[in-house]
Write a protein that holds these residues in place. Structure first.
Motif, PDB file in Angstrom:
ATOM      1  N   UNK A 186       0.854  -1.196   0.000  1.00  0.00           N
ATOM      2  CA  UNK A 186       0.000   0.000   0.000  1.00  0.00           C
ATOM      3  C   UNK A 186       0.883   1.236   0.000  1.00  0.00           C
ATOM      4  N   UNK A 187       0.294   2.367  -0.399  1.00  0.00           N
ATOM      5  CA  UNK A 187       0.994   3.647  -0.349  1.00  0.00           C
ATOM      6  C   UNK A 187       0.538   4.468   0.834  1.00  0.00           C
ATOM      7  N   UNK A 188       1.274   5.533   1.108  1.00  0.00           N
ATOM      8  CA  UNK A 188       0.956   6.383   2.242  1.00  0.00           C
ATOM      9  C   UNK A 188       2.099   6.399   3.231  1.00  0.00           C
ATOM     10  N   UNK A 189       1.796   6.803   4.476  1.00  0.00           N
ATOM     11  CA  UNK A 189       2.857   6.904   5.474  1.00  0.00           C
ATOM     12  C   UNK A 189       2.336   6.525   6.853  1.00  0.00           C
ATOM     13  N   UNK A 190       3.249   6.382   7.788  1.00  0.00           N
ATOM     14  CA  UNK A 190       2.874   6.068   9.164  1.00  0.00           C
ATOM     15  C   UNK A 190       2.200   7.289   9.770  1.00  0.00           C
ATOM     16  N   UNK A 191       1.017   7.150  10.352  1.00  0.00           N
ATOM     17  CA  UNK A 191       0.323   8.312  10.913  1.00  0.00           C
ATOM     18  C   UNK A 191       1.198   9.091  11.895  1.00  0.00           C
ATOM     19  N   UNK A 192       1.221  10.404  11.704  1.00  0.00           N
ATOM     20  CA  UNK A 192       2.016  11.277  12.554  1.00  0.00           C
ATOM     21  C   UNK A 192       3.379  11.602  12.000  1.00  0.00           C
ATOM     22  N   UNK A 193       3.833  10.875  10.976  1.00  0.00           N
ATOM     23  CA  UNK A 193       5.164  11.114  10.415  1.00  0.00           C
ATOM     24  C   UNK A 193       5.195  12.419   9.622  1.00  0.00           C
ATOM     25  N   UNK A 194       6.320  13.105   9.691  1.00  0.00           N
ATOM     26  CA  UNK A 194       6.566  14.346   8.961  1.00  0.00           C
ATOM     27  C   UNK A 194       7.468  14.032   7.775  1.00  0.00           C
ATOM     28  N   UNK A 195       7.163  14.585   6.613  1.00  0.00           N
ATOM     29  CA  UNK A 195       7.943  14.296   5.420  1.00  0.00           C
ATOM     30  C   UNK A 195       9.110  15.266   5.259  1.00  0.00           C
ATOM     31  N   UNK A 196      10.293  14.721   5.070  1.00  0.00           N
ATOM     32  CA  UNK A 196      11.480  15.503   4.730  1.00  0.00           C
ATOM     33  C   UNK A 196      12.355  14.618   3.851  1.00  0.00           C
ATOM     34  N   UNK A 197      12.304  14.795   2.528  1.00  0.00           N
ATOM     35  CA  UNK A 197      13.060  13.915   1.632  1.00  0.00           C
ATOM     36  C   UNK A 197      14.545  13.879   1.969  1.00  0.00           C
ATOM     37  N   UNK A 198      15.134  12.713   1.891  1.00  0.00           N
ATOM     38  CA  UNK A 198      16.536  12.533   2.260  1.00  0.00           C
ATOM     39  C   UNK A 198      17.454  13.455   1.481  1.00  0.00           C
ATOM     40  N   UNK A 199      17.154  13.686   0.214  1.00  0.00           N
ATOM     41  CA  UNK A 199      18.063  14.474  -0.605  1.00  0.00           C
ATOM     42  C   UNK A 199      18.014  15.968  -0.292  1.00  0.00           C
ATOM     43  N   UNK A 200      17.126  16.391   0.604  1.00  0.00           N
ATOM     44  CA  UNK A 200      17.131  17.786   1.039  1.00  0.00           C
ATOM     45  C   UNK A 200      18.378  18.128   1.832  1.00  0.00           C
ATOM     46  N   UNK A 230      11.920   3.862   2.794  1.00  0.00           N
ATOM     47  CA  UNK A 230      11.241   2.742   2.158  1.00  0.00           C
ATOM     48  C   UNK A 230      11.644   1.408   2.754  1.00  0.00           C
ATOM     49  N   UNK A 231      12.964   1.207   2.903  1.00  0.00           N
ATOM     50  CA  UNK A 231      13.416  -0.098   3.393  1.00  0.00           C
ATOM     51  C   UNK A 231      14.582  -0.001   4.369  1.00  0.00           C
ATOM     52  N   UNK A 232      14.866   1.200   4.896  1.00  0.00           N
ATOM     53  CA  UNK A 232      15.892   1.328   5.913  1.00  0.00           C
ATOM     54  C   UNK A 232      17.272   1.676   5.405  1.00  0.00           C
ATOM     55  N   UNK A 233      17.411   2.114   4.166  1.00  0.00           N
ATOM     56  CA  UNK A 233      18.717   2.524   3.651  1.00  0.00           C
ATOM     57  C   UNK A 233      18.842   4.043   3.710  1.00  0.00           C
ATOM     58  N   UNK A 234      17.969   4.758   3.021  1.00  0.00           N
ATOM     59  CA  UNK A 234      18.032   6.225   3.031  1.00  0.00           C
ATOM     60  C   UNK A 234      17.851   6.793   4.430  1.00  0.00           C
ATOM     61  N   UNK A 235      17.101   6.096   5.285  1.00  0.00           N
ATOM     62  CA  UNK A 235      16.899   6.569   6.660  1.00  0.00           C
ATOM     63  C   UNK A 235      18.229   6.714   7.387  1.00  0.00           C
ATOM     64  N   UNK A 236      19.165   5.808   7.115  1.00  0.00           N
ATOM     65  CA  UNK A 236      20.458   5.868   7.791  1.00  0.00           C
ATOM     66  C   UNK A 236      21.298   7.018   7.262  1.00  0.00           C
ATOM     67  N   UNK A 237      21.079   7.393   6.009  1.00  0.00           N
ATOM     68  CA  UNK A 237      21.737   8.580   5.468  1.00  0.00           C
ATOM     69  C   UNK A 237      21.228   9.827   6.182  1.00  0.00           C
ATOM     70  N   UNK A 238      19.936   9.908   6.423  1.00  0.00           N
ATOM     71  CA  UNK A 238      19.404  11.058   7.144  1.00  0.00           C
ATOM     72  C   UNK A 238      19.869  11.056   8.598  1.00  0.00           C
ATOM     73  N   UNK A 239      20.024   9.872   9.195  1.00  0.00           N
ATOM     74  CA  UNK A 239      20.585   9.791  10.544  1.00  0.00           C
ATOM     75  C   UNK A 239      22.001  10.370  10.566  1.00  0.00           C
TER      76      UNK A 239
END
Length: 289
Positions: free
Chosen positions: A191-205, A239-248
């Motif tokens: 499915x598409x969408x996001x976890x309720x309460x999450x704020x969007x900030x694209x990694x490439x920003x 999406x799968x835990x890769x880009x999230x670590x870049x933002x970390x």
């Protein structure tokens, strides 16, 4: 520990090691992209001198059921076996790079740092190295096995059962594209969408046009736009835990320690009954997986 090195700083570390004035440096090539997950052909054609190839799909993740997401974390014992295969020893400095703005290299950074390794990311990756006119080499590097002992990290990751509460009490960042976040774009997940309460900030920003992370002051401004300041409780998913670590990594450079939800949307969207928000607002139109 610092998190980033420039090409000049990497060369300085290597020269210190050669003269017995500092720890050995192990350079690790983590070329991987979602549309081209096998980076070995590019590595064999040309890589930084002495760099060892790291297979993100098989060494920095494990095979599992869809309910755990597309890139579940590897078991600590498996990661240690892989790290020894890269020739890594205790006290070595590991320097990771890729050709995709540091996204894949940051996965290695996050995994090794929480396991007690002094690990850095080459800011700008192989492109920054080439831009400085520095040499590359071809072929495969097969080092002698290392004997590094990895430690179990704690406190910097969220499990699926902790995510909803965190979104209510802290700032949960979704670093996918706005189209993925809103559910307007079809994804690889059920499915598409996001976890309720999450704020969007694209990694490439957090990345400049040269593929390097923005300076700390600029990163602080980017994160402030998402409501994040000193003292904020922050967790990140993608999406799968890769880009999230870049933002970390970017948050760390801005002086903000963040947790990561490694399962990310690919795990959340595979669990029937969990809530899903659709649209551009954190709580949007609520539905369910």
């Amino acid at each position: 520990m610092t998190n980033l090195v420039s090409p000049a700083q990497l060369i300085h570390l290597q020269r210190r090691a050669e003269h017995g004035e500092g720890p050995a440096v192990r350079v690790l090539d983590v070329r991987w992209r979602l549309d081209r997950p096998e980076g070995r052909p590019e590595y064999v054609r040309a890589h930084l001198p002495g760099a060892v190839y790291v297979d993100l799909e098989h060494e920095l993740a494990c095979r599992s059921e869809p309910e755990r997401g597309r890139h579940p974390l590897p078991a600590l014992d498996d990661l240690q076996v892989a790290a020894r295969g890269w020739g890594l020893h205790d006290e070595d400095i590991a320097v990771a790079y890729d050709d995709n703005r540091g996204v894949a290299a940051a996965r290695l950074w996050w995994l090794l740092r929480r396991a007690g390794v002094d690990v850095r990311v080459l800011d700008g990756g192989i492109r920054a190295w080439v831009a400085e006119g520095l040499p590359l080499e071809g072929g495969d590097v097969l080092p002698e096995a290392g004997d590094v002992v990895l430690a179990a990290g704690e406190g910097d990751r969220l499990e699926i059962g902790e995510v909803a509460d965190f979104a209510r009490d802290g700032i949960l960042l979704d670093v996918r594209t706005p189209e993925q976040y809103s559910g307007a774009q079809a994804s690889l997940d059920p499915v598409g969408g996001h976890i309720p309460g999450a704020v969007n900030l694209p990694a490439m920003a957090t990345v400049g046009g040269d593929g390097r992370l923005l300076p700390p002051a600029a990163l602080q401004r980017v994160f402030a736009g998402a409501g994040i300041r000193d003292g904020s409780r922050v967790a990140v998913y993608c999406g799968s835990g890769v880009a999230a670590m870049h933002t970390a990594l970017a948050l760390e450079q801005a002086g903000i320690r963040a947790a990561v939800y490694p399962g990310s949307w690919s795990e959340w969207s595979n669990h029937r009954g969990l809530p899903v928000a659709v649209g551009i607002l954190p709580y949007g139109r609520l539905t369910a997986v």
